[in-house]
Design a protein around this motif. Structure first.
Motif, PDB file in Angstrom:
ATOM      1  N   GLN A 117      71.331  58.469  43.976  1.00 44.62           N
ATOM      2  CA  GLN A 117      72.674  58.921  43.611  1.00 44.62           C
ATOM      3  C   GLN A 117      73.079  58.380  42.244  1.00 44.62           C
ATOM      4  O   GLN A 117      73.748  59.064  41.463  1.00 44.62           O
ATOM      5  CB  GLN A 117      73.675  58.481  44.675  1.00 44.62           C
ATOM      6  N   LEU A 118      72.661  57.142  41.966  1.00 46.68           N
ATOM      7  CA  LEU A 118      72.967  56.523  40.681  1.00 46.68           C
ATOM      8  C   LEU A 118      71.994  56.941  39.589  1.00 46.68           C
ATOM      9  O   LEU A 118      72.117  56.509  38.441  1.00 46.68           O
ATOM     10  CB  LEU A 118      72.946  54.995  40.828  1.00 46.68           C
ATOM     11  N   GLN A 119      70.996  57.761  39.992  1.00 49.71           N
ATOM     12  CA  GLN A 119      69.972  58.254  39.059  1.00 49.71           C
ATOM     13  C   GLN A 119      69.243  57.095  38.371  1.00 49.71           C
ATOM     14  O   GLN A 119      68.994  57.126  37.160  1.00 49.71           O
ATOM     15  CB  GLN A 119      70.601  59.191  38.020  1.00 49.71           C
ATOM     16  N   LEU A 120      68.917  56.082  39.173  1.00 46.57           N
ATOM     17  CA  LEU A 120      68.203  54.933  38.636  1.00 46.57           C
ATOM     18  C   LEU A 120      66.721  55.271  38.502  1.00 46.57           C
ATOM     19  O   LEU A 120      66.082  55.678  39.466  1.00 46.57           O
ATOM     20  CB  LEU A 120      68.376  53.719  39.557  1.00 46.57           C
ATOM     21  N   LYS A 121      66.201  55.072  37.330  1.00 46.23           N
ATOM     22  CA  LYS A 121      64.794  55.337  37.068  1.00 46.23           C
ATOM     23  C   LYS A 121      64.203  54.209  36.228  1.00 46.23           C
ATOM     24  O   LYS A 121      64.922  53.411  35.633  1.00 46.23           O
ATOM     25  CB  LYS A 121      64.633  56.670  36.327  1.00 46.23           C
ATOM     26  N   GLY A 122      62.888  54.161  36.197  1.00 42.75           N
ATOM     27  CA  GLY A 122      62.217  53.190  35.352  1.00 42.75           C
ATOM     28  C   GLY A 122      62.624  51.761  35.644  1.00 42.75           C
ATOM     29  O   GLY A 122      62.689  51.330  36.794  1.00 42.75           O
ATOM     30  N   GLN A 123      62.944  51.012  34.573  1.00 42.61           N
ATOM     31  CA  GLN A 123      63.250  49.593  34.709  1.00 42.61           C
ATOM     32  C   GLN A 123      64.507  49.354  35.528  1.00 42.61           C
ATOM     33  O   GLN A 123      64.575  48.389  36.305  1.00 42.61           O
ATOM     34  CB  GLN A 123      63.406  48.953  33.326  1.00 42.61           C
ATOM     35  N   ALA A 124      65.504  50.223  35.389  1.00 41.62           N
ATOM     36  CA  ALA A 124      66.747  50.045  36.150  1.00 41.62           C
ATOM     37  C   ALA A 124      66.481  50.119  37.647  1.00 41.62           C
ATOM     38  O   ALA A 124      67.018  49.325  38.420  1.00 41.62           O
ATOM     39  CB  ALA A 124      67.769  51.104  35.741  1.00 41.62           C
ATOM     40  N   ARG A 125      65.630  51.039  38.066  1.00 41.91           N
ATOM     41  CA  ARG A 125      65.320  51.156  39.487  1.00 41.91           C
ATOM     42  C   ARG A 125      64.505  49.959  39.960  1.00 41.91           C
ATOM     43  O   ARG A 125      64.726  49.436  41.062  1.00 41.91           O
ATOM     44  CB  ARG A 125      64.564  52.450  39.772  1.00 41.91           C
ATOM     45  N   ARG A 126      63.576  49.509  39.126  1.00 45.48           N
ATOM     46  CA  ARG A 126      62.779  48.329  39.498  1.00 45.48           C
ATOM     47  C   ARG A 126      63.666  47.094  39.607  1.00 45.48           C
ATOM     48  O   ARG A 126      63.464  46.258  40.498  1.00 45.48           O
ATOM     49  CB  ARG A 126      61.660  48.109  38.466  1.00 45.48           C
ATOM     50  N   ASP A 127      64.652  46.974  38.722  1.00 43.80           N
ATOM     51  CA  ASP A 127      65.582  45.841  38.790  1.00 43.80           C
ATOM     52  C   ASP A 127      66.367  45.881  40.097  1.00 43.80           C
ATOM     53  O   ASP A 127      66.582  44.846  40.742  1.00 43.80           O
ATOM     54  CB  ASP A 127      66.552  45.882  37.603  1.00 43.80           C
TER      55      ASP A 127
END
Length: 259
Positions: free
Chosen positions: A85-95
């Protein structure tokens, strides 16, 4: 090291109590300087309000998910759905995933984490409430709340400055929101839960309902929350919450033929 607190504390204390007053003022000024130094040290490590809100949110989510003994499939789906929903991808999602895993650890210090978060949030009520509501959503991801989950939510609420009664009210409102979504076209269920979303009852006057609606919209205004420290990635949550409040209000207006 800051000294202004000590200086002004001594000067004011001396003015009113001569030497004894000056010593007391010096001590109080020292405490003030120490607290400011602690806050600066935390901020100096790069933990600004937005990044701290982001990391603390997912860490505490992991801790709440583990409350019943193990992280269930519903917990994982809910966390993943939130990241989607927050469209977290890449480093943001890993964090986010790393923070969630950290919160599941047996040595995770929930109280220290929350106290740091509250300190950096500077007591911004809307921000603290948004954080608490996300944790309530986590606990109720399987549509039920066990004793351990309730105990952890009580700890979170207390550390953020909320009473048990205020927590219970938020729990009731979120449950209404959950049912409001699930009710779909079932008009009777929808209007009952719409009242819960707004935190009002069908016995309240139209004016009371309007005031409750305006207060909720003010508390959950996306731009206002971002300005107070809500991470930009989480603006979508605030938008959805505001939309739910608006939908619930429209449903109540329709039921009561309000203008």
């Amino acid at each position: 090291m800051r000294i202004w607190g000590k200086f002004f504390g001594f000067a004011i204390g001396f003015m009113f109590g001569r030497i004894i007053g000056g010593i007391i003022g010096l001590w109080l000024g020292h405490l003030y300087d120490k607290k400011r130094d602690e806050l600066s040290a935390v901020i100096g490590k790069g933990s600004d309000r937005q990044s701290l809100f982001f990391n603390t949110t997912f860490a505490v989510m992991g801790h709440v998910a583990k409350a019943s003994g193990q992280v269930t499939a519903d917990d994982i789906r809910m966390a993943s759905a939130l990241m989607d929903q927050l469209q977290l991808k890449g480093q943001a999602r890993r964090d986010a995933q790393d923070a969630f895993t950290q919160g599941k650890a047996s040595d995770f210090d929930l109280t220290a984490c929350l106290r740091t978060f509250r300190l950096i949030s500077m007591g911004r009520r809307e921000l603290l409430q948004m954080f608490l509501e996300i944790q309530i959503q986590t606990a109720l991801s399987d549509a039920k709340l066990d004793a351990q989950e309730h105990a952890i939510l009580s700890t979170i609420a207390k550390e953020l400055g909320y009473s048990q009664a205020q927590l219970d009210e938020l729990l009731k409102r979120w449950q209404g929101e959950f049912n409001f979504h699930r009710g779909g076209q079932n008009q009777q269920t929808s209007v009952e839960d719409a009242y819960k979303v707004l935190g009002v009852s069908d016995s309240d006057s139209d004016q009371q309902i309007k005031r409750a609606y305006r207060k909720l919209m003010n508390e959950h205004h996306p731009d206002k929350l971002v300005a107070k420290g809500l991470p930009a990635e989480m603006m979508e949550l605030a938008k959805r919450k505001a939309q739910d409040i608006q939908r619930a209000y429209e449903r109540v207006k329709q039921d009561r033929a309000m203008k």
